[in-house]
Design a protein around this motif. Structure first.
Motif, PDB file in Angstrom:
ATOM      1  N   ARG A 182       2.164  10.123   2.497  1.00 22.45           N
ATOM      2  CA  ARG A 182       1.515   8.827   2.690  1.00 22.45           C
ATOM      3  C   ARG A 182       2.107   7.715   1.826  1.00 22.45           C
ATOM      4  NH1 ARG A 182      -4.746  10.849   2.758  1.00 22.45           N
ATOM      5  NH2 ARG A 182      -4.627  11.895   4.786  1.00 22.45           N
ATOM      6  N   ARG A 183       2.494   8.057   0.582  1.00 25.10           N
ATOM      7  CA  ARG A 183       2.874   7.010  -0.372  1.00 25.10           C
ATOM      8  C   ARG A 183       4.306   7.119  -0.885  1.00 25.10           C
ATOM      9  NH1 ARG A 183      -2.690   7.459  -3.737  1.00 25.10           N
ATOM     10  NH2 ARG A 183      -4.025   6.699  -2.081  1.00 25.10           N
ATOM     11  N   TYR A 184       5.058   8.118  -0.453  1.00 23.38           N
ATOM     12  CA  TYR A 184       6.441   8.315  -0.890  1.00 23.38           C
ATOM     13  C   TYR A 184       6.557   8.443  -2.404  1.00 23.38           C
ATOM     14  CZ  TYR A 184       7.737   7.120   3.859  1.00 23.38           C
ATOM     15  OH  TYR A 184       7.859   7.106   5.208  1.00 23.38           O
ATOM     16  N   MET A 189       0.666  15.873   0.736  1.00 24.78           N
ATOM     17  CA  MET A 189      -0.124  14.846   1.395  1.00 24.78           C
ATOM     18  C   MET A 189       0.127  13.464   0.770  1.00 24.78           C
ATOM     19  SD  MET A 189      -4.211  14.855   2.121  1.00 24.78           S
ATOM     20  CE  MET A 189      -4.685  14.329   0.485  1.00 24.78           C
TER      21      MET A 189
END
Length: 194
Positions: free
Chosen positions: A56-58, A52
């Motif tokens: 979303r944030r790499y 997750m």
């Protein structure tokens, strides 16, 4: 320290799950079954969180690798290995395999002056997945996970109206699903054999 980088959620998660496994032991579950259930919950929950955050944030949230390390420390030596030494050797072989699978392409890309195919956080994830799954489980999870990551990337890019060849494809979501599947299949077979 931002909440996403805080160690407390991962440590609390590990503690609560371990206490629930202890209650299972007190209720009469066999040791190996209780440890298998603890490992499944630790690993699948941590993999879900890692996937997750990466989607979303790499980036790979390193605090959520701790439950995977703990799960591997229970899983390989205490449940799968015929003895603790063999299980630990198998876990170390898996971690080394994950490190090589991740670090060699990065080193080659750096030596050739090319863009990295993935990032150091992914290398850590591969190594910890190898610690948990062993070398053969890791290779299966990486193969299936790469396909899932590309399918997810194509779907996300399609929803955005872009070509699937554009942008970065986070590996975490695909790796999380495939490692959970490999671990769950192994764990359920292990419980069923008892």
């Amino acid at each position: 320290m931002t909440p996403a980088r805080s160690p407390e959620p991962a440590l609390v998660y590990m503690g609560v799950t371990f206490l629930m496994g202890g209650m299972g032991l007190l209720a009469g579950l066999p040791d190996a079954t209780a440890f298998t259930l603890i490992v499944l919950v630790w690993a699948c929950g941590a993999l879900w969180r890692i996937g997750m955050v990466d989607a979303r944030r790499y980036r790979i949230d390193s605090w959520w690798l701790l439950p995977l390390i703990g799960a591997g420390a229970l899983w390989q030596p205490l449940v799968l290995g015929p003895d603790a030494g063999t299980g630990l050797t198998w876990a170390l072989l898996g971690a080394g395999t994950g490190l090589l699978v991740g670090a060699v392409p990065l080193a080659l890309a750096e030596a050739l002056g090319r863009r990295w195919p993935f990032y150091p956080g992914d290398v850590l994830l591969f190594s910890v997945m190898g610690w948990l799954l062993g070398p053969w489980g890791l290779l299966g999870a990486l193969s299936f996970g790469a396909i899932l990551a590309l399918v997810r990337h194509g779907w996300v890019q399609g929803r955005r109206g872009r070509s699937w060849l554009q942008g970065h494809a986070p590996l975490g979501p695909g790796m999380a699903v495939s490692a959970s599947f490999v671990l769950a299949a192994t764990g359920l077979v292990d419980i069923g054999l008892r």
